[in-house]
Enzyme design. Structure first.
Site, PDB file in Angstrom:
ATOM      1  N   LYS A 109      24.853  52.182 -30.115  1.00  0.00           N
ATOM      2  CA  LYS A 109      25.313  52.140 -31.510  1.00  0.00           C
ATOM      3  C   LYS A 109      24.337  52.849 -32.455  1.00  0.00           C
ATOM      4  O   LYS A 109      24.741  53.673 -33.262  1.00  0.00           O
ATOM      5  CB  LYS A 109      25.467  50.685 -31.995  1.00  0.00           C
ATOM      6  CG  LYS A 109      26.466  49.859 -31.224  1.00  0.00           C
ATOM      7  CD  LYS A 109      26.646  48.482 -31.843  1.00  0.00           C
ATOM      8  CE  LYS A 109      25.426  47.576 -31.811  1.00  0.00           C
ATOM      9  NZ  LYS A 109      24.977  47.187 -30.458  1.00  0.00           N
ATOM     10  N   ARG A 132      29.198  40.953 -36.439  1.00  0.00           N
ATOM     11  CA  ARG A 132      29.051  40.603 -35.024  1.00  0.00           C
ATOM     12  C   ARG A 132      29.728  39.286 -34.689  1.00  0.00           C
ATOM     13  O   ARG A 132      29.715  38.873 -33.530  1.00  0.00           O
ATOM     14  CB  ARG A 132      27.561  40.438 -34.710  1.00  0.00           C
ATOM     15  CG  ARG A 132      26.949  41.579 -33.894  1.00  0.00           C
ATOM     16  CD  ARG A 132      25.470  41.312 -33.930  1.00  0.00           C
ATOM     17  NE  ARG A 132      24.692  41.801 -32.878  1.00  0.00           N
ATOM     18  CZ  ARG A 132      23.806  42.806 -32.997  1.00  0.00           C
ATOM     19  NH1 ARG A 132      23.724  43.490 -34.104  1.00  0.00           N
ATOM     20  NH2 ARG A 132      23.027  43.116 -32.002  1.00  0.00           N
ATOM     21  N   ARG A 139      14.252  51.394 -22.729  1.00  0.00           N
ATOM     22  CA  ARG A 139      14.219  51.613 -24.175  1.00  0.00           C
ATOM     23  C   ARG A 139      12.860  51.292 -24.777  1.00  0.00           C
ATOM     24  O   ARG A 139      12.200  50.344 -24.369  1.00  0.00           O
ATOM     25  CB  ARG A 139      15.267  50.665 -24.764  1.00  0.00           C
ATOM     26  CG  ARG A 139      15.817  51.042 -26.073  1.00  0.00           C
ATOM     27  CD  ARG A 139      17.217  50.545 -26.228  1.00  0.00           C
ATOM     28  NE  ARG A 139      17.301  49.124 -26.548  1.00  0.00           N
ATOM     29  CZ  ARG A 139      18.371  48.581 -27.113  1.00  0.00           C
ATOM     30  NH1 ARG A 139      19.414  49.320 -27.413  1.00  0.00           N
ATOM     31  NH2 ARG A 139      18.405  47.296 -27.368  1.00  0.00           N
ATOM     32  N   ARG A 155      10.746  46.484 -27.465  1.00  0.00           N
ATOM     33  CA  ARG A 155      11.138  45.380 -28.344  1.00  0.00           C
ATOM     34  C   ARG A 155      11.050  44.065 -27.585  1.00  0.00           C
ATOM     35  O   ARG A 155      11.468  43.990 -26.428  1.00  0.00           O
ATOM     36  CB  ARG A 155      12.580  45.581 -28.811  1.00  0.00           C
ATOM     37  CG  ARG A 155      12.700  46.409 -30.039  1.00  0.00           C
ATOM     38  CD  ARG A 155      14.130  46.805 -30.320  1.00  0.00           C
ATOM     39  NE  ARG A 155      15.101  45.720 -30.195  1.00  0.00           N
ATOM     40  CZ  ARG A 155      16.403  45.880 -30.438  1.00  0.00           C
ATOM     41  NH1 ARG A 155      16.871  47.052 -30.798  1.00  0.00           N
ATOM     42  NH2 ARG A 155      17.231  44.875 -30.306  1.00  0.00           N
ATOM     43  N   ARG A 204      21.574  38.099 -24.601  1.00  0.00           N
ATOM     44  CA  ARG A 204      22.237  38.886 -25.654  1.00  0.00           C
ATOM     45  C   ARG A 204      23.595  39.398 -25.170  1.00  0.00           C
ATOM     46  O   ARG A 204      24.547  39.450 -25.937  1.00  0.00           O
ATOM     47  CB  ARG A 204      21.339  40.048 -26.081  1.00  0.00           C
ATOM     48  CG  ARG A 204      20.166  39.563 -26.927  1.00  0.00           C
ATOM     49  CD  ARG A 204      19.105  40.624 -27.075  1.00  0.00           C
ATOM     50  NE  ARG A 204      19.577  41.781 -27.815  1.00  0.00           N
ATOM     51  CZ  ARG A 204      19.050  42.992 -27.709  1.00  0.00           C
ATOM     52  NH1 ARG A 204      18.054  43.207 -26.886  1.00  0.00           N
ATOM     53  NH2 ARG A 204      19.514  43.980 -28.414  1.00  0.00           N
TER      54      ARG A 204
HETATM   55  P1  AMP Z   1      20.080  44.919 -32.807  1.00  0.00           P
HETATM   56  O1  AMP Z   1      18.972  45.844 -33.138  1.00  0.00           O
HETATM   57  O2  AMP Z   1      21.372  45.314 -33.463  1.00  0.00           O
HETATM   58  O3  AMP Z   1      20.240  44.680 -31.331  1.00  0.00           O
HETATM   59  O4  AMP Z   1      19.704  43.497 -33.451  1.00  0.00           O
HETATM   60  C1  AMP Z   1      18.512  42.831 -33.087  1.00  0.00           C
HETATM   61  C2  AMP Z   1      18.640  41.343 -33.379  1.00  0.00           C
HETATM   62  O5  AMP Z   1      18.840  41.143 -34.797  1.00  0.00           O
HETATM   63  C3  AMP Z   1      19.825  40.660 -32.726  1.00  0.00           C
HETATM   64  O6  AMP Z   1      19.553  40.274 -31.381  1.00  0.00           O
HETATM   65  C4  AMP Z   1      20.011  39.466 -33.645  1.00  0.00           C
HETATM   66  O7  AMP Z   1      19.028  38.478 -33.419  1.00  0.00           O
HETATM   67  C5  AMP Z   1      19.745  40.065 -35.009  1.00  0.00           C
HETATM   68  N1  AMP Z   1      20.982  40.634 -35.613  1.00  0.00           N
HETATM   69  C6  AMP Z   1      21.267  41.934 -35.878  1.00  0.00           C
HETATM   70  N2  AMP Z   1      22.478  42.064 -36.442  1.00  0.00           N
HETATM   71  C7  AMP Z   1      22.970  40.812 -36.549  1.00  0.00           C
HETATM   72  C8  AMP Z   1      24.198  40.275 -37.028  1.00  0.00           C
HETATM   73  N3  AMP Z   1      25.172  41.053 -37.515  1.00  0.00           N
HETATM   74  N4  AMP Z   1      24.361  38.935 -36.972  1.00  0.00           N
HETATM   75  C9  AMP Z   1      23.416  38.119 -36.500  1.00  0.00           C
HETATM   76  N5  AMP Z   1      22.247  38.563 -36.000  1.00  0.00           N
HETATM   77  C10 AMP Z   1      22.010  39.893 -36.037  1.00  0.00           C
END
Ligand code: AMP
Length: 214
Positions: free
Chosen positions: A14, A90, A129, A162, A173
């Site tokens: 994404k 999400r 990653r 990360r 996740r």
């Molecule tokens: P990402 O970089 O998109 O994988 O997001 C990293 C982390 O941020 C996720 O594993 C969640 O803990 C939190 N996060 C990001 N976007 C959301 C969302 N829309 N709703 C809830 N938690 C989020």
């Protein structure tokens, strides 16, 4: 303002695809909820402090927390832009909260793009990653290698993995994605907004396929 939601499992690309689209089109802007939250954690803001525990465990932060952060940002953005929302919404609850923000901004939800990637490829992608802790740029050991191993091309900072990309957390996740985010696909399909894009291939080809459905 036009809104395009980019949906996909962790590792589906994404951020990479939204970033490339935004680089190619002047009025397109990439907004990553994960990046916003990571910045808030780094800055030790009240939202960041609340989000941190959830993020480290690979769980989603509360709907209201991320929805308010996204709304603050969307209300500040120029009307002529197209926002590529990466990682938000999400959950079904966040869909309703995004609808409210869209109405408040007098924006238009143009499309929802789902990046489809087989699970074994997701796991392989996440395993390689790494990111720059300073500027947030993302890399992959084989798919998007930095020019110098382990160092950010943009700012020369040492790259890190990360915390939530650890194998156990990744599995959690992926389960949470199935449970909490997959129901959004049907919801947006019913609204006639869903565009499914096979996203297991070379990055420029995926970018072209996404452009073609927008
Ligand atoms: P990402 O970089 O998109 O994988 O997001 C990293 C982390 O941020 C996720 O594993 C969640 O803990 C939190 N996060 C990001 N976007 C959301 C969302 N829309 N709703 C809830 N938690 C989020």
């Amino acid at each position: 303002m036009n809104i395009v939601v980019i949906l996909g499992a962790p590792g589906s690309g994404k951020g990479t695809i939204a970033g490339r689209l935004a680089d190619a089109e002047e009025l397109w802007q990439h907004v990553s909820s994960g990046d916003l939250l990571r910045q808030a954690v780094k800055d030790r803001t009240p939202c960041g402090l609340e989000a941190e525990d959830y993020m480290v465990r690979g769980s989603l932060v509360p709907d209201k927390l991320i929805a308010n952060m996204m709304a603050d940002l969307m209300l500040r953005i120029n009307n002529g832009s197209t926002l590529l929302l990466d990682g938000y919404p999400r959950t079904v609850g966040q869909v309703a909260l995004l609808d409210e923000t869209i109405a408040l901004c007098q924006a238009h939800l143009h499309a929802v793009v789902q990046l489809e990637v087989p699970e074994d490829v997701l796991v392989e992608r996440i395993a390689g990653r790494c990111i720059c802790p300073k500027c947030g740029a993302g890399y992959h050991v084989t798919n998007i290698p930095p020019r110098r191993a382990g160092v950010c091309d943009n700012c020369g900072t040492a790259l890190i993995v990360r915390e939530d990309d650890a194998p156990e957390t990744v599995r959690h996740r992926l389960v949470m994605y199935e449970k909490q985010t997959v129901p959004l696909l049907e919801l947006y399909e019913q609204r006639g907004l869903l565009r499914r894009v096979p996203a297991n291939g070379r990055i420029p080809e995926i970018v072209a396929k996404v452009k073609a459905v927008l």
